[in-house]
Design a protein around this motif. Structure first.
Motif, PDB file in Angstrom:
ATOM      1  N   ASP A   1       0.831  -1.205   0.000  1.00  0.00           N
ATOM      2  CA  ASP A   1       0.000   0.000   0.000  1.00  0.00           C
ATOM      3  C   ASP A   1       0.867   1.257   0.000  1.00  0.00           C
ATOM      4  O   ASP A   1       1.947   1.285   0.610  1.00  0.00           O
ATOM      5  CB  ASP A   1      -0.911   0.016   1.229  1.00  0.00           C
ATOM      6  N   ALA A   2       0.369   2.305  -0.652  1.00  0.00           N
ATOM      7  CA  ALA A   2       1.127   3.557  -0.756  1.00  0.00           C
ATOM      8  C   ALA A   2       1.414   4.152   0.618  1.00  0.00           C
ATOM      9  O   ALA A   2       2.503   4.692   0.857  1.00  0.00           O
ATOM     10  CB  ALA A   2       0.361   4.558  -1.619  1.00  0.00           C
ATOM     11  N   GLU A   3       0.449   4.067   1.542  1.00  0.00           N
ATOM     12  CA  GLU A   3       0.653   4.619   2.883  1.00  0.00           C
ATOM     13  C   GLU A   3       1.796   3.916   3.597  1.00  0.00           C
ATOM     14  O   GLU A   3       2.651   4.551   4.218  1.00  0.00           O
ATOM     15  CB  GLU A   3      -0.632   4.494   3.706  1.00  0.00           C
ATOM     16  N   VAL A   4       1.790   2.580   3.499  1.00  0.00           N
ATOM     17  CA  VAL A   4       2.836   1.787   4.160  1.00  0.00           C
ATOM     18  C   VAL A   4       4.176   2.015   3.470  1.00  0.00           C
ATOM     19  O   VAL A   4       5.220   2.113   4.121  1.00  0.00           O
ATOM     20  CB  VAL A   4       2.462   0.296   4.161  1.00  0.00           C
TER      21      VAL A   4
ATOM     22  N   VAL B   1       6.641   0.445  19.332  1.00  0.00           N
ATOM     23  CA  VAL B   1       7.099   1.010  18.057  1.00  0.00           C
ATOM     24  C   VAL B   1       8.584   0.734  17.855  1.00  0.00           C
ATOM     25  O   VAL B   1       9.010   0.296  16.778  1.00  0.00           O
ATOM     26  CB  VAL B   1       6.799   2.525  17.999  1.00  0.00           C
ATOM     27  N   ILE B   2       9.395   0.969  18.879  1.00  0.00           N
ATOM     28  CA  ILE B   2      10.831   0.728  18.757  1.00  0.00           C
ATOM     29  C   ILE B   2      11.109  -0.761  18.548  1.00  0.00           C
ATOM     30  O   ILE B   2      12.031  -1.140  17.810  1.00  0.00           O
ATOM     31  CB  ILE B   2      11.578   1.279  19.988  1.00  0.00           C
ATOM     32  N   PHE B   3      10.311  -1.608  19.197  1.00  0.00           N
ATOM     33  CA  PHE B   3      10.472  -3.053  18.979  1.00  0.00           C
ATOM     34  C   PHE B   3      10.257  -3.398  17.506  1.00  0.00           C
ATOM     35  O   PHE B   3      11.027  -4.167  16.904  1.00  0.00           O
ATOM     36  CB  PHE B   3       9.490  -3.829  19.859  1.00  0.00           C
ATOM     37  N   MET B   4       9.206  -2.826  16.906  1.00  0.00           N
ATOM     38  CA  MET B   4       8.927  -3.095  15.495  1.00  0.00           C
ATOM     39  C   MET B   4      10.019  -2.519  14.595  1.00  0.00           C
ATOM     40  O   MET B   4      10.410  -3.131  13.598  1.00  0.00           O
ATOM     41  CB  MET B   4       7.556  -2.536  15.114  1.00  0.00           C
TER      42      MET B   4
ATOM     43  N   SER C   1       5.674  -4.858   4.784  1.00  0.00           N
ATOM     44  CA  SER C   1       4.272  -4.439   4.803  1.00  0.00           C
ATOM     45  C   SER C   1       3.623  -4.779   6.134  1.00  0.00           C
ATOM     46  O   SER C   1       2.897  -3.958   6.715  1.00  0.00           O
ATOM     47  CB  SER C   1       3.510  -5.114   3.660  1.00  0.00           C
ATOM     48  N   GLY C   2       3.888  -5.979   6.639  1.00  0.00           N
ATOM     49  CA  GLY C   2       3.300  -6.383   7.915  1.00  0.00           C
ATOM     50  C   GLY C   2       3.770  -5.523   9.066  1.00  0.00           C
ATOM     51  O   GLY C   2       2.954  -5.040   9.875  1.00  0.00           O
ATOM     52  N   LEU C   3       5.078  -5.296   9.144  1.00  0.00           N
ATOM     53  CA  LEU C   3       5.623  -4.482  10.235  1.00  0.00           C
ATOM     54  C   LEU C   3       5.187  -3.022  10.107  1.00  0.00           C
ATOM     55  O   LEU C   3       4.864  -2.371  11.104  1.00  0.00           O
ATOM     56  CB  LEU C   3       7.147  -4.578  10.244  1.00  0.00           C
ATOM     57  N   GLY C   4       5.200  -2.491   8.874  1.00  0.00           N
ATOM     58  CA  GLY C   4       4.782  -1.106   8.661  1.00  0.00           C
ATOM     59  C   GLY C   4       3.321  -0.895   8.998  1.00  0.00           C
ATOM     60  O   GLY C   4       2.951   0.091   9.649  1.00  0.00           O
TER      61      GLY C   4
END
Length: 735
Positions: free
Chosen positions: A201-204, A386-389, A419-422
């Motif tokens: 996706d463009a957002e991701v 967030v930092i973990f990801m 994509s999954g992490l984003g």
């Protein structure tokens, strides 16, 4: 005394800042004051040689900044100012904002010129290192239009850019860049190609590009705001966190082995990553610190973070002293200093991981409040997931990038992983953002309070303080204490602006009107608020202006009429700021009392007619009375409206005013001689910005000057302030 290099770096930075802030008319007083302070401290402290070294460091900082200012004023591009000239330049880098908007950073004979280009470019990174010829008018970017707001000109100086231009066409004269540029083009082109090939996706995709490479140009604005509100926006600017993640992986893979070859390979990897992120200050600092750490391990030398940080600072400011004035430099070094000073005190109670997060958040919080005017009470909690990801996303993304450079193909499952992490990072941020429930706008506190807070906190938490405080050897603490007090006093005077004394301010909102009235009881009123359908003036201009000048609430926002460049900004402001009341209707004869010596009279219209198509005929005309000084606010009335006003108030002094807000941005169809003779102003202010209407008209300006009226324009002077000293007027401008 340990960490002497840190003290040297701080004094050099102090010299640079002094040269930027101090008035050149009193420049001679600076070395005298520094010498007197040095003599005083020498009588108290035993470390006379080190104090002399600090004095020399301060002077070196002053010389560095003076040299940079001299280079800015004496360069070849200075001679091209305001002229259409043909230039030959080497393209250093190209950044894309959208499909038809590019920024070309060009080297013109050793000087950097930022050129805007508004046409489509295919494979824009291929221009890197090319020699081009073009014709353009060179300009110096204007400072901020309003007091204490973002200064784009200063921001460009932190990147060693002093001049800008708009490039309509160019011709490539050489396609043979140097080896350095070929390597840079190769790295950047593969960066862009990898991101483009990701089927997500463009957002991701915009988020991934921001996290991996610090390029947020294609990131959705609402997503970026959510990261800001949660205090997690730092992951979108490649910094020590990203480099630290890579270094952590290197340590785990390498263990305790000391291999020069492995260290060199890792340094090459970091250099590649630094080039891909365009060597921002934070990346440069982080890679510099990692390189010092690796050298220390190889040579069995003790590594001290604060001393290494000082060395990195000296490296950066020697190359460009203006870097000190940038948020990237300030936040990057504040974060590391906070880690160095606070973490040892917190990790006993919080554990090492949480202590690191809390240290950085606490260290940056005052800075964020002062500079960005918001505070997040959930930032520490939101940073944990967030930092973990990010700790997973960054190594996966960089590994995929290296694989793409080598093979020209995407790493298997790379798009799915990113994509999954984003997507998860976006959802987590959205959950914690909770529609702004945990983040709040806050006015900027005075600069001296921020300097005092940081000075006290870093002094008290320093090892030096703890040692000499226990020994009760207070003489050895005197130099640091005196320096801190001196900086606080200096920041108090340096942050002062004449607009603090102005009670009426014509705010610079570009092509539009906005007048700010400060009341005796602390209330604030706005008359018109500018507006642009392509730019949120309310959120991006008015709100920062108010918050950075200590204003958290507007009691009344009055619009003269409902045209975009007068009314839209007020509605946008009301959506994101505390505006108690918006006034759009009124009639002649109404008076709004603000105090014994302050009030507002509505002079027009006699009766608003909803059936009139021309909003200018329904325009509210305000007259402000402020302790004997009067201001006439005329909106966009034409000569027809001016004639009607003169007729209505004929035989009275109602229209007579000290200051006239010139109607319709200086249009030739307003400001008639008849009207000027009735108003008899001593000062005229034209609120205007870049436009295609020919505003302001030279005929109007000449007419005003012939009548002996002082003329000020917001497009040439920025904000215009009216200082009322017991009925005597003085005018201040922002530049």
């Amino acid at each position: 005394m340990r960490r002497k290099l840190l003290s040297i770096a701080i004094l050099m930075i102090a010299g640079i800042v002094s040269m930027e802030w101090i008035d050149r008319r009193i420049l001679w007083a600076l070395p005298a004051a520094a010498f007197i302070l040095f003599i005083t401290l020498c009588k108290i402290s035993k470390q006379k040689k080190f104090l002399l070294c600090l004095l020399l460091s301060f002077c070196t900082g002053c010389v560095l900044m003076l040299s940079a200012q001299h280079a800015e004023e004496q360069g070849h591009l200075q001679e091209c100012m305001g002229k259409n000239v043909t230039l030959t330049a080497t393209v250093v880098e190209v950044q894309r904002s959208d499909e038809e908007k590019y920024k070309l950073r060009c080297d013109v004979g050793g000087e950097l010129l930022l050129c805007s280009y508004y046409r489509p470019l295919v494979n824009h990174w291929d221009l890197t290192g090319c020699e081009i010829t073009f014709t353009a008018a060179v300009e110096k970017p204007k400072p901020s239009g309003n007091p204490r707001t973002f200064d784009y000109g200063l921001y460009l100086k932190t990147k060693k850019i002093f001049y800008t231009a708009v490039m309509n066409r160019y011709q490539v004269t050489s396609h043979s860049p140097s080896l350095t540029y070929r390597v840079k083009r190769f790295i950047l082109s593969h960066r862009e190609e990898m991101i483009e090939r990701l089927q997500i996706d463009a957002e991701v995709k915009g988020l991934i590009k921001g996290i991996l490479f610090g390029d947020t140009a294609s990131l959705d604005e609402d997503i970026y705001k959510e990261f800001q509100h949660n205090g997690t926006a730092h992951v979108l600017a490649v910094s020590g966190l990203h480099v630290g993640i890579l270094y952590g992986l290197y340590k785990k893979c390498n263990g305790r082995r000391k291999s020069l070859l492995t260290a060199l390979i890792f340094c090459l990897l970091l250099a590649l990553y630094g080039t891909a992120t365009l060597w921002s200050v934070s990346v440069t600092r982080a890679i510099f610190l990692v390189a010092l750490t690796l050298l220390g391990n190889l040579w069995d030398r003790r590594y001290d973070t604060a001393s290494a940080l000082a060395a990195a600072a000296l490296f950066i400011i020697t190359d460009n002293p203006y870097a000190v004035m940038g948020a990237s430099f300030q936040m990057s070094f504040l974060a590391v200093l906070s880690l160095t000073f606070f973490t040892p005190l917190l990790e006993k109670k919080l554990g090492s991981t949480l202590a690191v997060m809390v240290s950085v958040q606490l260290g940056l919080m005052p800075y964020m409040i002062y500079n960005f005017n918001y505070i997040s009470f959930i930032g520490i909690l939101c940073n944990i997931p967030v930092i973990f990801m990010i700790s997973l996303l960054v190594p996966i993304g960089i590994a995929g990038y290296l694989w793409f450079i080598v093979t020209g193909r995407l790493f298997p499952l790379l798009a799915d992983c990113l994509s999954g992490l984003g997507t998860l990072a976006i959802k987590v941020n959205h959950f914690f953002e909770a529609e702004g429930a945990f983040s709040f706008d806050i006015v900027s506190p005075p600069l001296w309070t921020i300097c005092l807070l940081y000075g006290l906190v870093f002094l008290i938490t320093s090892e030096h303080f703890r040692i000499y405080f226990k020994r009760k050897d207070f003489n050895e603490l005197a130099p640091q204490t005196v320096f801190m007090i001196t900086m606080v006093i200096f920041s108090f005077f340096a942050s002062f602006t004449p607009f603090d004394q102005a009670s009426i301010i014509f705010v610079d909102v570009g092509q539009g009107d906005c007048i700010h009235l400060k009341c005796d009881d602390g209330k604030n009123l706005l008359f018109d608020g500018g507006g642009n359908i392509n730019y949120n003036i309310g959120e991006k201009t008015l709100k920062p202006y108010l918050l950075k000048n200590g204003i958290g609430q507007v009691q009344l926002a009055a619009a003269t009429h409902l045209h975009t460049d007068h009314y839209l900004g007020l509605t946008q402001l009301a959506e994101c700021f505390d505006v108690k009341k918006v006034l759009t209707k009124g009639r002649a004869g109404q008076r709004i009392m603000l105090g014994d010596a302050q009030w507002i009279d509505i002079l027009w219209p006699q009766q608003q007619d909803p059936n009139i198509d021309d909003e200018n005929l329904n325009s509210l005309i305000f007259k402000i009375q402020d302790h004997g000084v009067s201001v006439l606010i005329t909106g966009d009335i034409t000569e027809e409206g001016e004639k009607a006003l003169v007729e209505k108030y004929k035989g009275t002094d109602t229209l007579k005013s000290d200051i006239l807000k010139v109607a319709h941005h200086g249009s030739p169809y307003s400001t008639s001689d008849l009207f000027l003779d009735a108003v008899k102003p001593s000062v005229a202010v034209i609120s205007v910005g870049k436009n295609n209407y020919g505003h302001p008209s030279n005929v109007v300006i000449e007419k005003l000057r012939k009548k002996g009226i002082m003329v000020f324009r917001t497009d040439q002077s920025g904000a215009v302030g009216i200082i009322n000293r017991k009925g005597k007027i003085s005018v201040c401008t922002n530049y």
